[in-house]
Structures are given as structure tokens and as C-alpha cells.
Design a protein around this motif. Structure first.
Motif, short mmCIF file in Angstrom:
data_model
loop_
_atom_site.label_atom_id
_atom_site.label_comp_id
_atom_site.label_asym_id
_atom_site.label_seq_id
_atom_site.Cartn_x
_atom_site.Cartn_y
_atom_site.Cartn_z
N LEU A 147 -5.74 -1.61 -16.68
CA LEU A 147 -5.70 -0.25 -17.20
C LEU A 147 -7.03 0.18 -17.79
CD1 LEU A 147 -4.06 2.28 -17.82
CD2 LEU A 147 -3.27 1.18 -19.93
N ALA A 148 -7.70 -0.72 -18.52
CA ALA A 148 -8.96 -0.34 -19.17
C ALA A 148 -10.01 0.08 -18.16
CB ALA A 148 -9.47 -1.51 -20.03
N ARG A 176 -11.77 3.76 -17.36
CA ARG A 176 -13.22 3.91 -17.26
C ARG A 176 -13.60 4.61 -15.96
NH1 ARG A 176 -17.37 -1.14 -16.32
NH2 ARG A 176 -19.27 0.08 -15.98
N GLY A 177 -13.00 4.18 -14.86
CA GLY A 177 -13.32 4.79 -13.57
C GLY A 177 -12.85 6.23 -13.47
N MET A 178 -11.73 6.55 -14.13
CA MET A 178 -11.19 7.91 -14.05
C MET A 178 -12.12 8.93 -14.69
SD MET A 178 -8.56 9.34 -12.64
CE MET A 178 -7.08 8.32 -12.59
N LEU A 230 -1.23 5.42 -14.69
CA LEU A 230 -2.64 5.71 -14.46
C LEU A 230 -3.26 4.74 -13.45
CD1 LEU A 230 -5.27 7.22 -15.22
CD2 LEU A 230 -5.58 5.54 -17.05
N GLU A 231 -2.94 3.46 -13.55
CA GLU A 231 -3.52 2.48 -12.64
C GLU A 231 -3.18 2.81 -11.19
OE1 GLU A 231 -3.68 -1.81 -13.94
OE2 GLU A 231 -2.20 -1.04 -15.35
N ASP A 232 -1.92 3.18 -10.95
CA ASP A 232 -1.50 3.49 -9.58
C ASP A 232 -2.15 4.77 -9.09
OD1 ASP A 232 0.34 2.84 -7.29
OD2 ASP A 232 1.05 4.86 -7.77
#
Length: 237
Positions: free
Chosen positions: A44-45, A49-51, A157-159
Motif C-alpha cells: 500500500l505504501a 507513492r506511485g499514485m 487503492l492497491e488494486d
């Protein structure tokens, strides 16, 4: 930004050099898309960051695809009434970019936004202590009022991050197919006398409003130039 290019091109491409500017933008997109893809599926972290950078790369890529689409000669669609059971948004095989069944489609259409029509003042034109002209917009806009956080629908969020990076990578790998799909959308909008002929969110700046009607690439090249500058950062060489 996750990753910047180490050096600025010399001379730096301007909107008057669309081929060099688009080539530089594609280099930036490829570099950042690779870095963003490497963050997917790693927790998730890193997804958070990428988002932060993903929407910027998506905006950059849409503008490159749009400029490619403007150069394509696509005939107007023949008028044919759709069957009652056929949905208008159902994709046809000819308009689909070749992609794996599990790869989501890259979003080409941005939600519409209106550019602030008031002139943007340069710092030198902004007195330190005075009453600003009511028709002008300060160089440093007011801080937006923070909105109350709302839960986002759909998967976590990860998905969402994984699916968007897959779509981004697919678009980078199939630029020609995505440009053709966008070109068909533009032609279809024009044939239906739609009010919106550009898939991009922000309307042209006031100084480009007139020329955008006959040369739609001009304001987009200007936006692309600014996005490239943001990605590269200041030239400290």
C-alpha cells in the motif's frame, strides 16, 4: 516526481518543434511509466507513492496520443441507426486497442474542466500591499478549502493502482491503436455536432481560444511543453 531525466536537451524543444517535443515527452512517459509499474503489487505504501505521479503521466500521455490522433485521416462514420438492444458505448472490434483480456482500457477522455478566464499575473505585476484588480487572478492562487474525506467506491487503492499502471503500460505499448481510437472519437463527435470535440479536460487558454478552432494542436502543444518542463525540473547544468 519519481524519476527525472538527468539532463535537459540542448536546445530545449519548444511548441514550434512538435516532433522533438513529442519525442521528449514520450521518453519521459516511458521512463516514468516503467518506474510506476515497478511499484505495483509491492504494498500500500508504494501504491500511494506511485499514485502521486500516475495522474501526471496519464495527462502527459493523453496529450501525446491526442496530437497523434489529429494527424490521422479518419473518414466520418456512415449514419446507421443502432439496434434497440445495442448500447452506444459498446466497443467495436475495429476500435479496440489490441490488449490482453485482463488488461484494463486506458482512459482517453478526461472529465471536463473550465480554465479560469481571468489573466494570470506575473510576479512583478503583483504589488505586495495593494487591492488587486477584481478582474485579475493573483499569481499565487488561494489555498483550496480542504474537502471532507469521502470513502472511494470500488476496490482498494492497491488494486486500482495496479489496474491503472497496467492500462498505462498497454497504451504506451500500443500508441498507434490508441491514437486511432481517439481519432475515431473526434470524428464521431464532429459528425454528431457534439459541443465537445476535444477529449482533454482543460479548455484552451484565452490567448489560444481563437486559433484552437482551426488548429487544435496549438494549445495542446503549449500544455505539453509546460508538462515536460514540470517533469524535467529546473535546468541546473
Amino acid at each position: 516526481m519519481l524519476q527525472r531525466m538527468e539532463t535537459h536537451p540542448d536546445p530545449f524543444p519548444t511548441p514550434a518543434e512538435p516532433e522533438r517535443l513529442e519525442a521528449l515527452a514520450l521518453d519521459i512517459i516511458a521512463t516514468m511509466a516503467t518506474a510506476l509499474t515497478e511499484l505495483a503489487g509491492r504494498g500500500l505504501a508504494l501504491a500511494r507513492r506511485g499514485m502521486r505521479d500516475l495522474p501526471f503521466v496519464e495527462d502527459l500521455l493523453r496529450r501525446v496520443i491526442y496530437l497523434m490522433a489529429l494527424r490521422l485521416d479518419v473518414p466520418a462514420p456512415a449514419p446507421s441507426p443502432a439496434a434497440p438492444s445495442q448500447r452506444r458505448d459498446t466497443p467495436t472490434p475495429s476500435s479496440d486497442a489490441p490488449r490482453a483480456p485482463s488488461t484494463p482500457r486506458f482512459r482517453l477522455i478526461e472529465p471536463e474542466q473550465d480554465r479560469d478566464p481571468r489573466p494570470l499575473l506575473a510576479p512583478a505585476d503583483c504589488p505586495r500591499i495593494t487591492l488587486m484588480d477584481s478582474a485579475a487572478r493573483p499569481f499565487i492562487p488561494d489555498e483550496p478549502t480542504p474537502a471532507a474525506p469521502r470513502p472511494r467506491p470500488g476496490p482498494g487503492l492497491e488494486d486500482r493502482y495496479l489496474r491503472r499502471t497496467l492500462a498505462l503500460a498497454d497504451a504506451v505499448a500500443n500508441l498507434d491503436a490508441y491514437a486511432m481510437r481517439m481519432a475515431r472519437w473526434i470524428v464521431r463527435q464532429a459528425s454528431e455536432n457534439a459541443k465537445r470535440l476535444s477529449p482533454l479536460a482543460i479548455a484552451p487558454a484565452p490567448e489560444h481560444a481563437k486559433i484552437a478552432k482551426t488548429q487544435p494542436a496549438v494549445p495542446v502543444l503549449s500544455d505539453l511543453y509546460l508538462l515536460v518542463l514540470m517533469a524535467l525540473g529546473p535546468d541546473t547544468s
